[in-house]
Design an enzyme around this catalytic site. Structure first.
Site, PDB file in Angstrom:
ATOM      1  CB  SER A 110       5.393  -8.351  -5.883  1.00 31.20           C
ATOM      2  OG  SER A 110       4.241  -7.641  -6.271  1.00 31.20           O
ATOM      3  N   GLY A 169      -6.551  -1.373  -1.969  1.00 32.64           N
ATOM      4  CA  GLY A 169      -5.428  -1.878  -1.182  1.00 32.64           C
ATOM      5  C   GLY A 169      -5.139  -1.075   0.065  1.00 32.64           C
ATOM      6  CG  ASP A 194       4.131  -2.225  -7.044  1.00 33.50           C
ATOM      7  OD1 ASP A 194       4.473  -1.143  -7.556  1.00 33.50           O
ATOM      8  OD2 ASP A 194       4.165  -3.305  -7.649  1.00 33.50           O
TER       9      ASP A 194
END
Length: 263
Positions: A97, A140, A160
């Site tokens: 991604s 993250g 994700d």
């Protein structure tokens, strides 16, 4: 979690779902001549060799992008990104991604990526160096909370996780609601696996309750191999770009039509 490496799953049908919707959304958002920020919480290495022993071991790409690459017209944003990556890196290359985003964005846009795994982070920096951006070997979730709202404020956040941290299912709804409060205009896309025991269902119910305008899209597919628990892929999107729901319907039809026979 420092054990997860996406190379074992790169190019599977969940990637086809997530990445095609991501490419479509970014293509739509970049039509407007205004800068945007792209953020990603669990970036991985950005580029994968589908002939790598790890990828071949699971066989997920063979049951994924190898079957699905013809589902998309040549002018579809996902097909266009794949074509550019193959031209640059060879036919066995598959973009994660971050690379799909970078190939979809413009020079006026900014990129913020986090990846905690040391080897994956080192590979990510090498892959993404030609595109520029801010790369962090950092949790993250912490990155997203510290950066949001980003500058420029218009933008897209992809979340994700690997879901190897089982508490993610419990903590994600409140975290996304908090991010939305901090960054009301941001597009927030959460990917989640659909497993045989359906641990995602309480999470999605909580997300839909707290963010009733969110867009949920799911596809189903056969397990990639005997005993594999993943039988589908889901997205929950806050502030979904106009037309994403229609693109989801088109993609759902492809999954249903192409996968109706047992694999």
């Amino acid at each position: 979690m420092l054990s997860y490496q996406h190379i074992y799953h790169a190019g599977n049908l969940a990637d086809v779902h997530k990445h095609s919707m991501l490419a479509w959304a970014l293509s739509y958002m970049t039509r407007k001549d205004k800068p945007l920020s792209y953020l990603e919480t669990h970036a991985g290495r950005g580029l994968y060799d589908l002939q790598d022993a790890a990828a071949l071991k699971t066989g997920e790409a063979a049951k994924g992008i190898a079957l699905a690459q013809d589902w998309f017209a040549p002018d579809h944003p996902y097909a266009q990104v794949l074509a550019r990556i193959h031209a640059k890196y060879g036919e066995n290359a598959y973009p994660g991604s971050p690379l799909i985003a970078a190939e979809s964005l413009r020079h006026l846009d900014t990129i913020h990526l986090s990846e905690l795994h040391p080897q994956e982070f080192a590979a990510l920096k090498d892959t993404m160096a030609p595109y520029g951006g801010v790369f962090r070997q950092q949790d993250g979730w912490e990155m997203a909370m510290s950066v949001c709202p980003p500058d420029p404020k218009r933008g897209f956040l992809l979340i994700d996780p690997s879901y190897e941290v089982k508490s993610d299912y419990d903590t994600i709804p409140a975290t996304i609601a908090k991010l939305h409060r901090k960054w009301g205009v941001g597009v927030i896309m959460l990917w989640y696996p659909i497993l045989t025991d359906a641990p995602h269902k309480p999470m999605i119910r909580a997300l839909q309750a707290s963010l009733p305008d969110g867009f949920t899209h799911e596809v189903r597919f056969p397990p990639a191999r005997e005993g594999h628990r993943m039988v589908g892929s889901g997205l929950f999107v806050v502030n979904a770009p106009y037309g994403l729901a229609e693109e989801g319907l088109r993609l759902s039809a492809q999954f249903e039509d192409k996968l109706k026979d047992p694999m």
